[in-house]
Scaffold this motif. Structure first.
Motif, mmCIF file in Angstrom:
data_model
loop_
_atom_site.group_PDB
_atom_site.id
_atom_site.type_symbol
_atom_site.label_atom_id
_atom_site.label_comp_id
_atom_site.label_asym_id
_atom_site.label_seq_id
_atom_site.Cartn_x
_atom_site.Cartn_y
_atom_site.Cartn_z
ATOM 1 N N LEU A 210 2.438 -3.805 0.354
ATOM 2 C CA LEU A 210 1.620 -3.680 1.808
ATOM 3 C C LEU A 210 0.459 -3.560 1.495
ATOM 4 O O LEU A 210 -0.606 -4.181 2.076
ATOM 5 N N LYS A 211 -0.017 -2.545 0.774
ATOM 6 C CA LYS A 211 -1.422 -2.238 0.207
ATOM 7 C C LYS A 211 -2.001 -3.385 -0.299
ATOM 8 O O LYS A 211 -3.235 -3.844 -0.140
ATOM 9 N N ALA A 212 -1.410 -3.949 -1.554
ATOM 10 C CA ALA A 212 -1.855 -4.920 -2.263
ATOM 11 C C ALA A 212 -1.947 -6.207 -1.558
ATOM 12 O O ALA A 212 -2.867 -7.011 -1.711
ATOM 13 N N TYR A 213 -1.084 -6.394 -0.610
ATOM 14 C CA TYR A 213 -1.116 -7.670 0.413
ATOM 15 C C TYR A 213 -2.313 -7.736 1.210
ATOM 16 O O TYR A 213 -3.235 -8.664 1.479
ATOM 17 N N TRP A 214 -2.540 -6.483 1.990
ATOM 18 C CA TRP A 214 -3.775 -6.277 2.809
ATOM 19 C C TRP A 214 -4.897 -6.608 1.949
ATOM 20 O O TRP A 214 -6.030 -7.239 2.270
ATOM 21 N N SER A 215 -5.211 -5.880 0.774
ATOM 22 C CA SER A 215 -6.368 -5.849 -0.049
ATOM 23 C C SER A 215 -6.862 -7.233 -0.417
ATOM 24 O O SER A 215 -7.925 -7.570 -0.469
ATOM 25 N N ILE A 216 -5.725 -7.804 -0.940
ATOM 26 C CA ILE A 216 -6.110 -9.125 -1.600
ATOM 27 C C ILE A 216 -6.644 -10.096 -0.484
ATOM 28 O O ILE A 216 -7.177 -11.109 -0.799
ATOM 29 N N ARG A 217 -6.038 -9.990 0.660
ATOM 30 C CA ARG A 217 -6.492 -10.825 2.008
ATOM 31 C C ARG A 217 -7.554 -10.671 2.710
ATOM 32 O O ARG A 217 -8.248 -11.318 3.126
ATOM 33 N N ARG A 218 -7.924 -9.297 2.876
ATOM 34 C CA ARG A 218 -8.528 -8.643 3.638
ATOM 35 C C ARG A 218 -9.760 -7.613 3.144
ATOM 36 O O ARG A 218 -10.515 -7.092 3.857
ATOM 37 N N GLY A 219 -9.722 -7.223 2.017
ATOM 38 C CA GLY A 219 -10.319 -6.265 1.454
ATOM 39 C C GLY A 219 -9.968 -5.004 1.401
ATOM 40 O O GLY A 219 -8.992 -4.535 1.385
ATOM 41 N N PRO A 220 -11.203 -3.958 0.792
ATOM 42 C CA PRO A 220 -10.709 -2.648 0.661
ATOM 43 C C PRO A 220 -9.894 -1.889 1.669
ATOM 44 O O PRO A 220 -10.037 -2.140 2.757
ATOM 45 N N VAL A 221 -8.918 -1.064 1.400
ATOM 46 C CA VAL A 221 -8.070 -0.186 2.418
ATOM 47 C C VAL A 221 -9.299 1.107 2.654
ATOM 48 O O VAL A 221 -10.053 1.488 2.125
ATOM 49 N N VAL A 222 -9.207 1.089 4.137
ATOM 50 C CA VAL A 222 -10.153 2.246 4.832
ATOM 51 C C VAL A 222 -9.338 3.458 4.852
ATOM 52 O O VAL A 222 -8.453 3.454 5.232
ATOM 53 N N ASP A 223 -9.997 4.639 4.134
ATOM 54 C CA ASP A 223 -9.464 5.877 4.279
ATOM 55 C C ASP A 223 -9.839 6.561 5.451
ATOM 56 O O ASP A 223 -10.742 7.045 6.028
ATOM 57 N N LEU A 224 -8.824 6.712 6.362
ATOM 58 C CA LEU A 224 -9.113 7.531 7.717
ATOM 59 C C LEU A 224 -8.275 8.881 7.854
ATOM 60 O O LEU A 224 -7.133 9.084 7.205
ATOM 61 N N PRO A 225 -9.217 9.868 8.258
ATOM 62 C CA PRO A 225 -8.544 11.295 8.192
ATOM 63 C C PRO A 225 -7.556 11.267 9.153
ATOM 64 O O PRO A 225 -7.448 10.774 10.113
#
Length: 514
Positions: A210-225
């Motif tokens: 899931l993380k890879a599929y998001w990243s490759i389509r839409r950019g870096p993952v946002v770190d939310l507290p």
């Protein structure tokens, strides 16, 4: 013009590699659909890795060969497809491209690095070679611990079994927790242990995918507290604080006979059943009725509370933020804590009567409901004692009831409003029952405000969502379709006033109509 997935994979692969940026997702969907479809549960014990078409095995060399010279957006998608094909039973055929995959690590950007990590996590027999390039993939410590776990074969002690989500690195166990693990893991047969190990692996693959599929389509993952820890409060010691329940006594009923309860001495009692229910620190435990020694039961409750001071905080700080990424697709931060707070504040519109926070958890959103309707009107309910223990620190003036959402111990039409925030998916097989219970306890005109999660429409995302295995949920993640939520609400006598939510979030407000 779209190309039908019955076309030869080579043609679909050529279409994909040559697609414009605007057509890339559609071309990829056609290529994926021609070779693979999402997994299904097998006998409620093992989630499979999907189903391959008869053309998939012969297409693997073409997919591997096509990686050369592609940009990260295309190469990353192909790596994810190869990972899906490996999960579906063609691991050795996909492994034949290992040299190419490892070569891609040189100069890989962070998004391609995520896709590479997901694919390489399927090759434990090449552990040393894979870990040799892991430092070039731009992985954070959680990613590295996930990759390390997937490249590890189960040892005789079954080390780490059941402790992988959201990342193996977060599980720093006490001696008591290690003893607990050793007991239940040691009781498993070899076959059971292997099934659990495989399900753990699928869970990690699902997260990484899931993380890879998001990243490759839409950019870096946002770190939310995550939510902040609640302050210390006076909700300590042996004081049962029964006065908090007095204002709701007309609504509370005995879970056994549905008769009224009363407060007598230091206990809450059911005169009809001649039983008492233990209470301590403003928590009333309606899961345990005692006939004779209410004091002993209360002492046991107090002891249990003293032994679990931080478990609810652990959930909020570490587990919930990751869960909303996986279930809600919140990798890009589409929904913040402030967004959730604002929705509650503008949507809860009670009529006369108390307000119920159903599945209140550790109380983060109980405090928001309290700010909206007032603490005097609010009653919190959850089945998890560790969660309620933290809730009482966060909102010491809100009484908390330990009980099941599937059999709410409240009288018919006794609540002015109900809130169920990020909880309905905790009992997916009985969600319709929980919603029916909400309809039963709501007064006409009262609102039901909830946030839960629905299946992603993309079959790749849906597969990764469903692959998440939890010991209490052998079939994997079980989310909802929006249509079935609407149907259950209608069956419970409610009309939907508003339904929204980005990604896979479902924000819904309904009103009891009769």
């Amino acid at each position: 013009m779209s190309v039908d997935t019955t076309y030869a994979p080579a043609m679909l692969l050529e279409e994909f590699t040559g697609a414009s940026p605007g057509g890339l997702d559609a071309a990829y969907a056609r290529l994926v659909g021609a070779l693979w479809s999402p997994g299904t549960a097998q006998d409620q014990t093992l989630w499979d890795g999907g189903t391959l078409t008869e053309r998939a095995p012969s297409a693997i060399p073409e997919l591997i060969g096509a990686l050369d010279g592609l940009d990260d957006a295309r190469a990353g998608r192909l790596l994810i497809l190869l990972g899906l094909i490996a999960e579906a039973g063609q691991t050795e055929a996909v492994r034949a491209g290992l040299d190419r995959y490892l070569a891609l690590a040189d100069g890989a950007g962070p998004e391609l690095g995520q896709a590479l990590a997901y694919l390489l996590a399927h090759f434990p027999h090449d552990r040393d070679r894979v870990l040799g390039v892991a430092g070039r993939l731009g992985l954070d410590s959680g990613d590295r611990s996930r990759l390390d776990r997937c490249l590890t074969l189960m040892d005789e002690r079954r080390t780490g079994l059941g402790r992988v989500w959201p990342a193996p690195e977060i599980w720093r166990l006490t001696d008591e927790e290690r003893a607990f693990d050793q007991a239940w893991i040691g009781a498993l047969s070899q076959e059971q242990a292997e099934v659990n190990w495989r399900n753990d692996s699928r869970t990690v693959w699902g997260y990484m995918g899931l993380k890879a599929y998001w990243s490759i389509r839409r950019g870096p993952v946002v770190d939310l507290p995550g939510p902040q820890a609640p302050p210390e409060s006076d909700a300590t010691g042996a004081d049962p604080r029964l006065g908090l329940f007095a204002r709701h006594l007309s609504a509370l009923v005995c879970p056994s006979c549905r008769g009224p309860l009363d407060i007598s001495g230091a206990a809450v009692r059911c005169p009809a059943c001649a039983v008492a229910y233990p209470a301590s620190r403003g928590i009333l435990d309606l899961t345990r009725a005692v006939r004779d020694d209410a004091d002993e039961a209360t002492a046991d409750l107090l002891k249990s509370l003293a032994e679990m001071p931080s478990m609810g905080l652990y959930y909020e700080a570490l587990l919930r933020p990751e869960f909303v990424r996986v279930a809600g697709g919140n990798w890009g931060g589409a929904v913040t804590l402030a967004d959730e707070d604002a929705y509650i504040a503008r949507s809860v519109r009670p009529v006369d009567g108390p307000v119920l926070d159903l599945g209140a958890g550790a109380g983060r959103w109980t405090s928001v409901v309290a700010a909206t309707v007032g603490t005097d009107r609010l009653l919190a309910l959850d089945l998890g004692l560790p969660m309620l223990n933290v809730l009482r620190r966060r909102v010491p003036d809100v009484p908390a009831v330990r009980a099941s959402a599937l059999d709410i111990p409240l009288a018919d039409a006794s609540m002015g409003a109900v809130v169920c925030w990020n909880a309905l998916q905790a009992f997916p097989d009985e969600a319709a029952t929980a919603i029916a219970e909400v309809g039963r306890v709501l007064r006409p005109g009262g609102t039901f405000t909830l946030m839960t999660f629905v299946w992603d429409e993309d079959p790749v995302c849906r597969h990764f969502q469903a692959a998440h295995y939890f010991p209490s949920r052998p079939a994997g993640m079980l989310l909802f379709e929006r249509e079935e939520l609407d149907r259950w609400l209608a069956d419970a006598g409610m009309v939907v006033l508003e339904s929204s939510g980005p990604e896979s979030f479902a924000f819904i407000t309904a009103r009891r109509v009769s």
